[in-house]
Write a protein that holds these residues in place. Structure first.
Motif, PDB file in Angstrom:
ATOM      1  N   ALA A 162       2.723   1.593  -3.427  1.00 64.42           N
ATOM      2  CA  ALA A 162       1.888   2.069  -4.529  1.00 64.42           C
ATOM      3  C   ALA A 162       1.501   3.526  -4.349  1.00 64.42           C
ATOM      4  O   ALA A 162       1.424   4.288  -5.325  1.00 64.42           O
ATOM      5  CB  ALA A 162       0.636   1.203  -4.648  1.00 64.42           C
ATOM      6  N   GLY A 163       1.247   3.948  -3.102  1.00 58.40           N
ATOM      7  CA  GLY A 163       0.896   5.338  -2.852  1.00 58.40           C
ATOM      8  C   GLY A 163       2.063   6.281  -2.984  1.00 58.40           C
ATOM      9  O   GLY A 163       1.878   7.493  -3.164  1.00 58.40           O
ATOM     10  N   ARG A 218       3.703   4.902  -7.281  1.00 56.77           N
ATOM     11  CA  ARG A 218       2.623   5.007  -8.271  1.00 56.77           C
ATOM     12  C   ARG A 218       3.033   4.442  -9.634  1.00 56.77           C
ATOM     13  O   ARG A 218       2.818   5.066 -10.672  1.00 56.77           O
ATOM     14  CB  ARG A 218       2.160   6.459  -8.394  1.00 56.77           C
ATOM     15  CG  ARG A 218       1.787   7.085  -7.058  1.00 56.77           C
ATOM     16  CD  ARG A 218       1.177   8.458  -7.206  1.00 56.77           C
ATOM     17  NE  ARG A 218      -0.158   8.362  -7.783  1.00 56.77           N
ATOM     18  CZ  ARG A 218      -0.941   9.427  -8.015  1.00 56.77           C
ATOM     19  NH1 ARG A 218      -0.507  10.626  -7.724  1.00 56.77           N
ATOM     20  NH2 ARG A 218      -2.127   9.259  -8.543  1.00 56.77           N
ATOM     21  N   VAL A 221      -3.049  -3.414  -6.998  1.00 57.28           N
ATOM     22  CA  VAL A 221      -2.503  -3.661  -5.662  1.00 57.28           C
ATOM     23  C   VAL A 221      -3.512  -4.482  -4.873  1.00 57.28           C
ATOM     24  O   VAL A 221      -4.703  -4.161  -4.855  1.00 57.28           O
ATOM     25  CB  VAL A 221      -2.237  -2.335  -4.909  1.00 57.28           C
ATOM     26  CG1 VAL A 221      -1.581  -2.620  -3.557  1.00 57.28           C
ATOM     27  CG2 VAL A 221      -1.392  -1.388  -5.739  1.00 57.28           C
ATOM     28  N   VAL A 281       0.843  -1.202   0.000  1.00 53.48           N
ATOM     29  CA  VAL A 281       0.000   0.000   0.000  1.00 53.48           C
ATOM     30  C   VAL A 281       0.871   1.242   0.000  1.00 53.48           C
ATOM     31  O   VAL A 281       0.658   2.170  -0.793  1.00 53.48           O
ATOM     32  CB  VAL A 281      -0.953  -0.005   1.213  1.00 53.48           C
ATOM     33  CG1 VAL A 281      -1.595   1.368   1.410  1.00 53.48           C
ATOM     34  CG2 VAL A 281      -2.034  -1.062   1.042  1.00 53.48           C
ATOM     35  N   ILE A 318      -3.113   5.955  -4.297  1.00 46.78           N
ATOM     36  CA  ILE A 318      -3.047   4.826  -5.227  1.00 46.78           C
ATOM     37  C   ILE A 318      -3.995   5.021  -6.407  1.00 46.78           C
ATOM     38  O   ILE A 318      -3.687   4.641  -7.537  1.00 46.78           O
ATOM     39  CB  ILE A 318      -3.371   3.515  -4.496  1.00 46.78           C
ATOM     40  CG1 ILE A 318      -2.295   3.226  -3.436  1.00 46.78           C
ATOM     41  CG2 ILE A 318      -3.490   2.348  -5.465  1.00 46.78           C
ATOM     42  CD1 ILE A 318      -2.591   2.009  -2.585  1.00 46.78           C
ATOM     43  N   LEU A 328      -7.391  -1.197  -6.326  1.00 45.77           N
ATOM     44  CA  LEU A 328      -6.918  -1.661  -5.025  1.00 45.77           C
ATOM     45  C   LEU A 328      -7.900  -2.683  -4.466  1.00 45.77           C
ATOM     46  O   LEU A 328      -9.111  -2.455  -4.472  1.00 45.77           O
ATOM     47  CB  LEU A 328      -6.784  -0.493  -4.054  1.00 45.77           C
ATOM     48  CG  LEU A 328      -6.539  -0.843  -2.575  1.00 45.77           C
ATOM     49  CD1 LEU A 328      -5.183  -1.505  -2.386  1.00 45.77           C
ATOM     50  CD2 LEU A 328      -6.667   0.409  -1.704  1.00 45.77           C
TER      51      LEU A 328
END
Length: 254
Positions: free
Chosen positions: A111-112, A115, A120, A108, A185, A190
């Protein structure tokens, strides 16, 4: 194989191609605390994923054959990024990440922050740091705070911990929590998966993540499911694999 992170840590990783040898999709798998990429529970995950995707597993820093020390969710984002970039350079058209428990928090946050993935999935992930509301998390924090705790973790679990990243006396030094960055994200798909029988993190962690995320996001609450890769039944792993394929636009086969 060995990967080198952007902050100079040597990471042990393994790549296994899809059963069909397709390069349409790779999934980077991040394990839970004290596990490693070659543990039996992770191997079960890999066996399911390989029906549809190539799989990159890794030992997060401080675990298994990797160098460095575990920062319990902070600098591990660089480990995942090294694996994602390897998959891109290997020719995979799409790359997704799948993490369990600690690994769920890491994917998490990765990905945040970076990017650069196409989907995810976070399973049994904590939404916030220093949670001590259950007996297992209380035991963990006692171990981390005990002067001999890191030595015990290394001796019995092969996990090396960087204690300066987990000092309750200095919360201002902690990295952003998963719930603080999950909104970044979007619009990448997600998936948040959590069991209603999780002994570590109750369901409010999953709701925190899903509520703070942008669209598209899915929350699966699994009845009777406990925690992370150890407890994940084959049917759930198959559903997660199918979700990843659909989310990135790769036809579900096998």
């Amino acid at each position: 194989m060995r990967l080198r992170t952007s902050d100079g840590v040597d990471i042990a990783a393994t790549h296994e191609p899809a059963s069909s040898w397709s390069t349409e999709l790779a999934v980077v798998v991040a394990h839970g605390f004290t596990h490693r990429g070659t543990s039996d529970a992770v191997r079960r995950v890999v066996d399911v994923l390989r029906r549809r995707a190539g799989v990159v597993t890794l030992d997060l820093r401080g675990h298994g054959e990797s160098g460095g020390a575990s920062t319990i969710g902070d600098l591990e984002v660089h480990d995942v990024e090294a694996a994602v970039q390897w998959a891109r350079q290997a020719g995979y058209a799409r790359v997704a990440t799948l993490g369990f428990s600690l690994g769920g928090a890491v994917v998490v946050r990765h990905a945040g922050t970076f990017r650069d993935v196409d989907a995810v999935a976070a399973v049994s992930a904590p939404s916030r740091w220093y949670y001590r509301g259950t007996k297992p998390t209380k035991r963990l924090h006692r171990a981390l705070g005990w002067p001999l705790g890191p030595a015990v973790l290394e001796r019995f679990y092969g996990t090396r911990v960087a204690r300066r990243h987990w000092d309750v006396r200095h919360p201002e030094t902690w990295c952003p929590e998963p719930r603080a960055v999950v909104g970044a994200i979007a619009p990448v798909p997600l998936l948040v998966v959590h069991g209603d029988s999780d002994p570590y993190f109750p369901l409010d962690h999953a709701h925190d993540l899903a509520d703070a995320a942008g669209e598209p996001v899915e929350l699966w609450v699994e009845q009777g499911y406990a925690h992370a890769e150890n407890a994940a039944p084959p049917q759930l792993l198959e559903r997660i694999s199918g979700w990843i394929s659909t989310a990135v636009g790769v036809p579900c086969q096998g």
